[in-house]
Design an enzyme around this catalytic site. Structure first.
Site, PDB file in Angstrom:
ATOM      1  N   LYS A  95      -3.757  15.892  -9.538  1.00  0.00           N
ATOM      2  CA  LYS A  95      -4.441  16.626  -8.451  1.00  0.00           C
ATOM      3  C   LYS A  95      -3.755  17.960  -8.150  1.00  0.00           C
ATOM      4  CE  LYS A  95      -6.359  12.529  -6.133  1.00  0.00           C
ATOM      5  NZ  LYS A  95      -5.653  11.391  -6.723  1.00  0.00           N
ATOM      6  N   PHE A  96      -3.717  18.834  -9.144  1.00  0.00           N
ATOM      7  CA  PHE A  96      -3.142  20.165  -8.954  1.00  0.00           C
ATOM      8  C   PHE A  96      -3.931  20.908  -7.876  1.00  0.00           C
ATOM      9  CE2 PHE A  96      -2.064  19.064 -13.346  1.00  0.00           C
ATOM     10  CZ  PHE A  96      -0.697  19.321 -13.341  1.00  0.00           C
ATOM     11  N   ASP A  98      -2.521  24.354  -6.539  1.00  0.00           N
ATOM     12  CA  ASP A  98      -1.757  25.550  -6.174  1.00  0.00           C
ATOM     13  C   ASP A  98      -2.340  26.771  -6.895  1.00  0.00           C
ATOM     14  OD1 ASP A  98       0.319  27.154  -5.101  1.00  0.00           O
ATOM     15  OD2 ASP A  98       1.671  25.434  -5.158  1.00  0.00           O
ATOM     16  N   SER A 153     -13.038   9.433  -2.418  1.00  0.00           N
ATOM     17  CA  SER A 153     -13.529   8.126  -1.964  1.00  0.00           C
ATOM     18  C   SER A 153     -13.058   7.758  -0.559  1.00  0.00           C
ATOM     19  CB  SER A 153     -13.041   7.044  -2.933  1.00  0.00           C
ATOM     20  OG  SER A 153     -11.622   6.997  -2.937  1.00  0.00           O
ATOM     21  N   TYR A 220     -14.442   0.987  -1.062  1.00  0.00           N
ATOM     22  CA  TYR A 220     -14.820   0.468  -2.370  1.00  0.00           C
ATOM     23  C   TYR A 220     -16.313   0.214  -2.505  1.00  0.00           C
ATOM     24  CZ  TYR A 220      -9.852  -0.476  -3.156  1.00  0.00           C
ATOM     25  OH  TYR A 220      -8.500  -0.354  -3.323  1.00  0.00           O
ATOM     26  N   ARG A 239      -5.964  -1.418  -7.716  1.00  0.00           N
ATOM     27  CA  ARG A 239      -5.494  -2.701  -7.192  1.00  0.00           C
ATOM     28  C   ARG A 239      -6.408  -3.865  -7.533  1.00  0.00           C
ATOM     29  NH1 ARG A 239      -4.430  -0.013  -1.455  1.00  0.00           N
ATOM     30  NH2 ARG A 239      -5.966   1.399  -2.403  1.00  0.00           N
TER      31      ARG A 239
HETATM   32  O1  S5P Z   1     -11.110  10.255  -4.251  1.00  0.00           O
HETATM   33  C1  S5P Z   1     -10.278   9.673  -4.887  1.00  0.00           C
HETATM   34  C2  S5P Z   1      -9.665  10.238  -6.017  1.00  0.00           C
HETATM   35  C3  S5P Z   1      -8.749   9.502  -6.745  1.00  0.00           C
HETATM   36  S1  S5P Z   1      -8.199  10.160  -8.228  1.00  0.00           S
HETATM   37  N1  S5P Z   1      -9.913   8.401  -4.554  1.00  0.00           N
HETATM   38  C4  S5P Z   1      -8.975   7.670  -5.239  1.00  0.00           C
HETATM   39  O2  S5P Z   1      -8.725   6.520  -4.867  1.00  0.00           O
HETATM   40  N2  S5P Z   1      -8.341   8.236  -6.321  1.00  0.00           N
HETATM   41  C5  S5P Z   1      -7.277   7.517  -7.053  1.00  0.00           C
HETATM   42  O3  S5P Z   1      -7.827   6.324  -7.616  1.00  0.00           O
HETATM   43  C6  S5P Z   1      -6.104   7.076  -6.176  1.00  0.00           C
HETATM   44  O4  S5P Z   1      -5.094   8.070  -6.161  1.00  0.00           O
HETATM   45  C7  S5P Z   1      -5.659   5.786  -6.843  1.00  0.00           C
HETATM   46  O5  S5P Z   1      -4.747   6.093  -7.881  1.00  0.00           O
HETATM   47  C8  S5P Z   1      -6.912   5.228  -7.474  1.00  0.00           C
HETATM   48  C9  S5P Z   1      -7.604   4.135  -6.671  1.00  0.00           C
HETATM   49  O6  S5P Z   1      -6.790   3.004  -6.557  1.00  0.00           O
HETATM   50  P1  S5P Z   1      -7.324   1.622  -5.948  1.00  0.00           P
HETATM   51  O7  S5P Z   1      -6.108   0.746  -5.971  1.00  0.00           O
HETATM   52  O8  S5P Z   1      -7.801   1.889  -4.547  1.00  0.00           O
HETATM   53  O9  S5P Z   1      -8.426   1.132  -6.858  1.00  0.00           O
END
Ligand code: S5P
Length: 283
Positions: A95-96, A98, A153, A220, A239
């Protein structure tokens, strides 16, 4: 012209100009999986063991390399070996965000040397398109791909409306060939009808079959909601797959926990693929 969502991954691979996106689509078609595992664990051996356990079921392993406490370049070598053994690509979720010059140094240098091993990475468009140019300078010669975070998300995310649209516009007009898609919750490139300009991938986190969220704002949806209903291409599951390792029981009996991790990988792979087959009308 029809929507990208009706095309097969194999068909899209054949016409994909970005090498990393092409390799990913080919891998998805070959292994019949649209599952990416997000391995957010903090030690090297667990990271490698999760990748070895779920490797056969995934097209892409997503890392947060800066959370690994005992990181060294041997981890990268072993991860790369696993990517060859199990046939998956690697996505460092950096997630750059800068200015171009700094982002390019963060991508190429430092302890992690991300560009040297990660096929795909991602960036926020907050700094403007210069973040793309800075990263492209490093990534294009290495045949890497970049995803823009067009939607997130988590609850209350500010990635919406004109910001999301700006990500889509930049991706479509990118002349470096480096931008190959988005992190997004929906088919953001087809909000105004079929995208006939440029094939872009949509990778979607916030995927879980058993729970609706966590205590820190994560939300989710199911693989079916993400792939079939929302037209996204890849499900990212963290997870939901490696969770059994984090429980008290799992910490005591790692062997049993890894059996569960493997089973969860199979379960999400199946759910994601069935949703895809239903979407393209093959089921
Ligand atoms: O909007 C986002 C973008 C990302 S990349 N929501 C996210 O959850 N992520 C990444 O997806 C977050 O940094 C984590 O590594 C993964 C979701 O993990 P979980 O354990 O909730 O499935």
């Amino acid at each position: 012209m029809s929507s990208i969502t009706l095309k097969s991954y194999a068909e899209r691979a054949a016409n994909q100009p970005n090498a990393a996106a092409k390799a990913l689509l080919e891998c998805m078609a070959r292994k019949q999986t649209n599952l990416s595992v997000s391995v957010d664990v903090t030690n090297k051996q667990d990271l490698l063991d999760v990748c070895d356990a779920v490797g056969p079921n995934v097209c892409l392993v997503k890392t947060h390399i800066d959370i690994v406490e005992d990181f060294d370049m041997d981890l990268v070598e072993q991860l790369t070996a696993l990517s060859k053994k199990h046939d998956f690509l690697i996505f460092e979720d950096r997630k750059f965000a800068d200015i171009g010059n700094t982002a390019s140094l963060q991508y190429s240098s430092g302890v992690h040397k991300i560009a040297s091993w990660s096929h795909i990475t991602n960036a926020h468009l907050v700094p403007g398109p210069s973040v793309i140019s800075g990263l492209a300078k490093v990534g294009v010669p290495l045949n890497r791909g970049l995803l823009l975070l067009a939607e997130m998300s988590s609850a209350g995310a500010l990635t919406k409306g004109s910001y999301t649209q700006a990500c889509v516009d930049e991706a479509k007009k990118d002349t470096t060939g480096f931008v190959c898609g988005f992190i997004a919750m929906s088919r953001v490139d087809e909000k105004e009808g079929p995208n006939t300009e440029k094939d872009l991938l949509i990778l979607t986190p916030g995927v879980g079959l058993d729970v609706k969220g966590d205590s820190l704002g994560q939300q989710y949806r199911t693989p079916d909601q993400v792939i079939r209903e929302s037209g996204c291409d890849v499900i990212i599951v963290g997870r939901g797959i490696y969770g059994p390792l984090m429980t008290e029981e799992g910490k005591k009996d790692k062997k049993a926990a890894f059996v569960k991790v493997r089973e969860q990988g199979e379960r999400y792979k199946k759910a994601g693929w069935e949703a895809y087959l239903a979407r393209i009308g093959q089921k």
